[in-house]
Design an enzyme around this catalytic site. Structure first.
Site, PDB file in Angstrom:
ATOM      1  N   THR A   1      14.559  -6.426  -3.839  1.00 53.09           N
ATOM      2  CA  THR A   1      14.320  -4.995  -3.668  1.00 53.09           C
ATOM      3  C   THR A   1      12.821  -4.717  -3.693  1.00 53.09           C
ATOM      4  O   THR A   1      12.035  -5.578  -4.088  1.00 53.09           O
ATOM      5  CB  THR A   1      14.983  -4.194  -4.803  1.00 53.09           C
ATOM      6  OG1 THR A   1      14.286  -4.522  -6.005  1.00 53.09           O
ATOM      7  CG2 THR A   1      16.444  -4.534  -4.944  1.00 53.09           C
TER       8      THR A   1
ATOM      9  N   LYS B   1      -2.379 -10.787   0.530  1.00 53.90           N
ATOM     10  CA  LYS B   1      -2.135  -9.356   0.305  1.00 53.90           C
ATOM     11  C   LYS B   1      -2.784  -8.926  -1.009  1.00 53.90           C
ATOM     12  O   LYS B   1      -3.411  -7.864  -1.090  1.00 53.90           O
ATOM     13  CB  LYS B   1      -0.629  -9.048   0.305  1.00 53.90           C
ATOM     14  CG  LYS B   1      -0.335  -7.572   0.121  1.00 53.90           C
ATOM     15  CD  LYS B   1       1.138  -7.216   0.111  1.00 53.90           C
ATOM     16  CE  LYS B   1       1.317  -5.733  -0.226  1.00 53.90           C
ATOM     17  NZ  LYS B   1       2.716  -5.331  -0.445  1.00 53.90           N
TER      18      LYS B   1
ATOM     19  N   HIS C   1      -3.681  -2.109  -2.173  1.00 50.78           N
ATOM     20  CA  HIS C   1      -3.785  -0.917  -3.014  1.00 50.78           C
ATOM     21  C   HIS C   1      -3.299  -1.210  -4.430  1.00 50.78           C
ATOM     22  O   HIS C   1      -3.927  -0.857  -5.413  1.00 50.78           O
ATOM     23  CB  HIS C   1      -2.960   0.207  -2.384  1.00 50.78           C
ATOM     24  CG  HIS C   1      -1.540  -0.188  -2.037  1.00 50.78           C
ATOM     25  ND1 HIS C   1      -1.255  -1.336  -1.360  1.00 50.78           N
ATOM     26  CD2 HIS C   1      -0.337   0.386  -2.321  1.00 50.78           C
ATOM     27  CE1 HIS C   1       0.062  -1.444  -1.214  1.00 50.78           C
ATOM     28  NE2 HIS C   1       0.634  -0.429  -1.803  1.00 50.78           N
ATOM     29  N   ARG C   2      -2.136  -1.897  -4.532  1.00 51.06           N
ATOM     30  CA  ARG C   2      -1.552  -2.183  -5.845  1.00 51.06           C
ATOM     31  C   ARG C   2      -2.461  -3.120  -6.638  1.00 51.06           C
ATOM     32  O   ARG C   2      -2.724  -2.889  -7.819  1.00 51.06           O
ATOM     33  CB  ARG C   2      -0.159  -2.801  -5.653  1.00 51.06           C
ATOM     34  CG  ARG C   2       0.550  -3.191  -6.944  1.00 51.06           C
ATOM     35  CD  ARG C   2       2.037  -3.378  -6.745  1.00 51.06           C
ATOM     36  NE  ARG C   2       2.630  -2.176  -6.188  1.00 51.06           N
ATOM     37  CZ  ARG C   2       2.945  -2.030  -4.903  1.00 51.06           C
ATOM     38  NH1 ARG C   2       2.768  -3.018  -4.056  1.00 51.06           N
ATOM     39  NH2 ARG C   2       3.430  -0.894  -4.462  1.00 51.06           N
TER      40      ARG C   2
ATOM     41  N   ASP D   1       3.146   4.513  -8.993  1.00 52.71           N
ATOM     42  CA  ASP D   1       3.709   5.202  -7.845  1.00 52.71           C
ATOM     43  C   ASP D   1       2.854   4.858  -6.639  1.00 52.71           C
ATOM     44  O   ASP D   1       1.626   4.823  -6.730  1.00 52.71           O
ATOM     45  CB  ASP D   1       3.723   6.718  -8.061  1.00 52.71           C
ATOM     46  CG  ASP D   1       4.599   7.380  -7.021  1.00 52.71           C
ATOM     47  OD1 ASP D   1       5.826   7.351  -7.197  1.00 52.71           O
ATOM     48  OD2 ASP D   1       4.061   7.878  -6.017  1.00 52.71           O
TER      49      ASP D   1
ATOM     50  N   TYR E   1       6.784  -1.099   4.146  1.00 51.63           N
ATOM     51  CA  TYR E   1       6.017  -0.859   5.375  1.00 51.63           C
ATOM     52  C   TYR E   1       5.123  -2.044   5.771  1.00 51.63           C
ATOM     53  O   TYR E   1       4.394  -1.954   6.757  1.00 51.63           O
ATOM     54  CB  TYR E   1       5.140   0.392   5.201  1.00 51.63           C
ATOM     55  CG  TYR E   1       5.947   1.651   4.974  1.00 51.63           C
ATOM     56  CD1 TYR E   1       6.616   2.258   6.032  1.00 51.63           C
ATOM     57  CD2 TYR E   1       6.062   2.224   3.711  1.00 51.63           C
ATOM     58  CE1 TYR E   1       7.377   3.407   5.835  1.00 51.63           C
ATOM     59  CE2 TYR E   1       6.820   3.368   3.501  1.00 51.63           C
ATOM     60  CZ  TYR E   1       7.466   3.950   4.566  1.00 51.63           C
ATOM     61  OH  TYR E   1       8.222   5.080   4.383  1.00 51.63           O
ATOM     62  N   ASP E   2       5.164  -3.123   5.008  1.00 57.29           N
ATOM     63  CA  ASP E   2       4.245  -4.236   5.275  1.00 57.29           C
ATOM     64  C   ASP E   2       4.282  -4.774   6.713  1.00 57.29           C
ATOM     65  O   ASP E   2       3.226  -5.114   7.256  1.00 57.29           O
ATOM     66  CB  ASP E   2       4.449  -5.370   4.254  1.00 57.29           C
ATOM     67  CG  ASP E   2       3.877  -5.011   2.890  1.00 57.29           C
ATOM     68  OD1 ASP E   2       3.070  -4.066   2.816  1.00 57.29           O
ATOM     69  OD2 ASP E   2       4.231  -5.671   1.893  1.00 57.29           O
TER      70      ASP E   2
ATOM     71  N   LYS F   1       7.133  -5.078  -6.075  1.00 56.07           N
ATOM     72  CA  LYS F   1       6.054  -4.360  -6.761  1.00 56.07           C
ATOM     73  C   LYS F   1       5.793  -5.000  -8.120  1.00 56.07           C
ATOM     74  O   LYS F   1       4.651  -5.193  -8.513  1.00 56.07           O
ATOM     75  CB  LYS F   1       6.427  -2.878  -6.931  1.00 56.07           C
ATOM     76  CG  LYS F   1       6.317  -2.118  -5.639  1.00 56.07           C
ATOM     77  CD  LYS F   1       6.541  -0.649  -5.838  1.00 56.07           C
ATOM     78  CE  LYS F   1       8.001  -0.357  -5.949  1.00 56.07           C
ATOM     79  NZ  LYS F   1       8.314   1.063  -5.853  1.00 56.07           N
TER      80      LYS F   1
ATOM     81  N   GLU G   1      11.163  11.632 -11.445  1.00 50.00           N
ATOM     82  CA  GLU G   1      10.128  11.639 -10.409  1.00 50.00           C
ATOM     83  C   GLU G   1       9.962  13.044  -9.848  1.00 50.00           C
ATOM     84  O   GLU G   1      10.870  13.577  -9.225  1.00 50.00           O
ATOM     85  CB  GLU G   1      10.518  10.645  -9.302  1.00 50.00           C
ATOM     86  CG  GLU G   1       9.299  10.056  -8.642  1.00 50.00           C
ATOM     87  CD  GLU G   1       9.610   8.889  -7.706  1.00 50.00           C
ATOM     88  OE1 GLU G   1      10.448   8.043  -8.061  1.00 50.00           O
ATOM     89  OE2 GLU G   1       9.015   8.845  -6.620  1.00 50.00           O
TER      90      GLU G   1
HETATM   91  P1  ITT Z   1      11.778   2.346  -4.282  1.00 50.80           P
HETATM   92  O1  ITT Z   1      13.029   3.033  -4.687  1.00 50.80           O
HETATM   93  O2  ITT Z   1      11.751   1.960  -2.826  1.00 50.80           O
HETATM   94  O3  ITT Z   1      11.335   1.239  -5.194  1.00 50.80           O
HETATM   95  P2  ITT Z   1       9.881   4.029  -5.542  1.00 50.80           P
HETATM   96  O4  ITT Z   1       9.841   5.507  -5.423  1.00 50.80           O
HETATM   97  O5  ITT Z   1      10.265   3.411  -6.813  1.00 50.80           O
HETATM   98  O6  ITT Z   1      10.718   3.475  -4.347  1.00 50.80           O
HETATM   99  P3  ITT Z   1       7.111   3.937  -4.848  1.00 50.80           P
HETATM  100  O7  ITT Z   1       7.133   5.408  -4.964  1.00 50.80           O
HETATM  101  O8  ITT Z   1       6.141   3.176  -5.674  1.00 50.80           O
HETATM  102  O9  ITT Z   1       8.534   3.343  -5.126  1.00 50.80           O
HETATM  103  O10 ITT Z   1       6.896   3.496  -3.345  1.00 50.80           O
HETATM  104  C1  ITT Z   1       7.348   4.298  -2.304  1.00 50.80           C
HETATM  105  C2  ITT Z   1       7.730   3.499  -1.089  1.00 50.80           C
HETATM  106  O11 ITT Z   1       6.536   2.999  -0.452  1.00 50.80           O
HETATM  107  C3  ITT Z   1       8.637   2.339  -1.412  1.00 50.80           C
HETATM  108  O12 ITT Z   1       9.869   2.548  -0.784  1.00 50.80           O
HETATM  109  C4  ITT Z   1       7.941   1.139  -0.852  1.00 50.80           C
HETATM  110  O13 ITT Z   1       8.804   0.406  -0.028  1.00 50.80           O
HETATM  111  C5  ITT Z   1       6.726   1.667  -0.080  1.00 50.80           C
HETATM  112  N1  ITT Z   1       5.606   0.857  -0.518  1.00 50.80           N
HETATM  113  C6  ITT Z   1       4.864   1.012  -1.649  1.00 50.80           C
HETATM  114  N2  ITT Z   1       3.994   0.021  -1.789  1.00 50.80           N
HETATM  115  C7  ITT Z   1       4.174  -0.812  -0.746  1.00 50.80           C
HETATM  116  C8  ITT Z   1       3.611  -2.024  -0.351  1.00 50.80           C
HETATM  117  O14 ITT Z   1       2.703  -2.647  -1.080  1.00 50.80           O
HETATM  118  N3  ITT Z   1       4.057  -2.590   0.761  1.00 50.80           N
HETATM  119  C9  ITT Z   1       5.003  -2.009   1.499  1.00 50.80           C
HETATM  120  N4  ITT Z   1       5.613  -0.870   1.189  1.00 50.80           N
HETATM  121  C10 ITT Z   1       5.206  -0.261   0.077  1.00 50.80           C
END
Ligand code: ITT
Length: 178
Positions: free
Chosen positions: A3, A158, A163-164, A59, A136-137, A8, A32
């Protein structure tokens, strides 16, 4: 592939481990809120959690310039609904393909709270490329790279510019100074 939260967690854990900091995942529900700024979202989720240990919430989202930051705080929703295919379709005719990922990490230990932010600028590609990473990768091409998407890069590549990784590195540098 696992997932999005598995990815993350693995990315964050890897960065923190370079500083000798351990990270463990808690299986708890987060509240959230809706806001444009990921810092506010992470800070609020953290504030309302009644857990008495050093705790962090991240986030993140993808912000597309031409669409005033969309999907931004709706990144998770947009993936679940229109997905990468829908983003590519939406942008089919667009020459302006600039975008950025933002990550905000809110951390609390007792009375102390801090938030750090990391960004990476790039472009939305014309096709999905690569099977690494998540979300979105496959459509995100970082400016600092060689034209490959994050989906075509190894986890190490990566982590070099993401960003992370940037947000967590700032947190780690702050923590080791404490
Ligand atoms: P999830 O349910 O998908 O985990 P979330 O609400 O917990 O969403 P975030 O706000 O941190 O997670 O991220 C929002 C979305 O942006 C999430 O669905 C990721 O798939 C996408 N995203 C965030 N960081 C990313 C990364 O490093 N690479 C690709 N996609 C990313």
């Amino acid at each position: 592939m696992g997932t999005s939260s598995d990815h993350k967690y693995a990315e964050a854990k890897e960065v923190l481990s370079e500083y000798g900091i351990e990270l463990e995942r808690l299986n708890i529900e987060r509240v959230e809120i809706q806001a444009d700024d990921p810092e506010l979202i992470a800070e609020y989720s953290l504030k309302v959690l009644d857990v008495d240990i050093p705790l962090l919430i991240e986030d993140a989202g993808l912000y597309i310039d031409k669409y005033y930051g969309f999907p931004g705080p709706y990144s998770s929703y947009a993936l679940r609904t229109i997905n990468n295919e829908g983003i590519l379709k939406l942008m089919e005719e667009d020459k302006d393909r600039g975008a950025k990922y933002i990550s905000a990490v809110a951390y609390r230990d007792g009375e102390t709270s801090v938030t750090f932010r990391g960004e990476v600028r790039g472009f939305i590609g014309y096709d999905e490329k690569g099977t690494n990473g998540f979300g979105y990768d496959p459509i995100f091409i970082p400016e600092e790279g060689d034209g490959r998407t994050f989906g075509e890069m190894s986890a190490e590549e990566k982590a070099h510019i993401s960003h992370r990784a940037r947000a967590f590195r700032k947190l780690a540098e702050w923590l080791v100074k404490q």
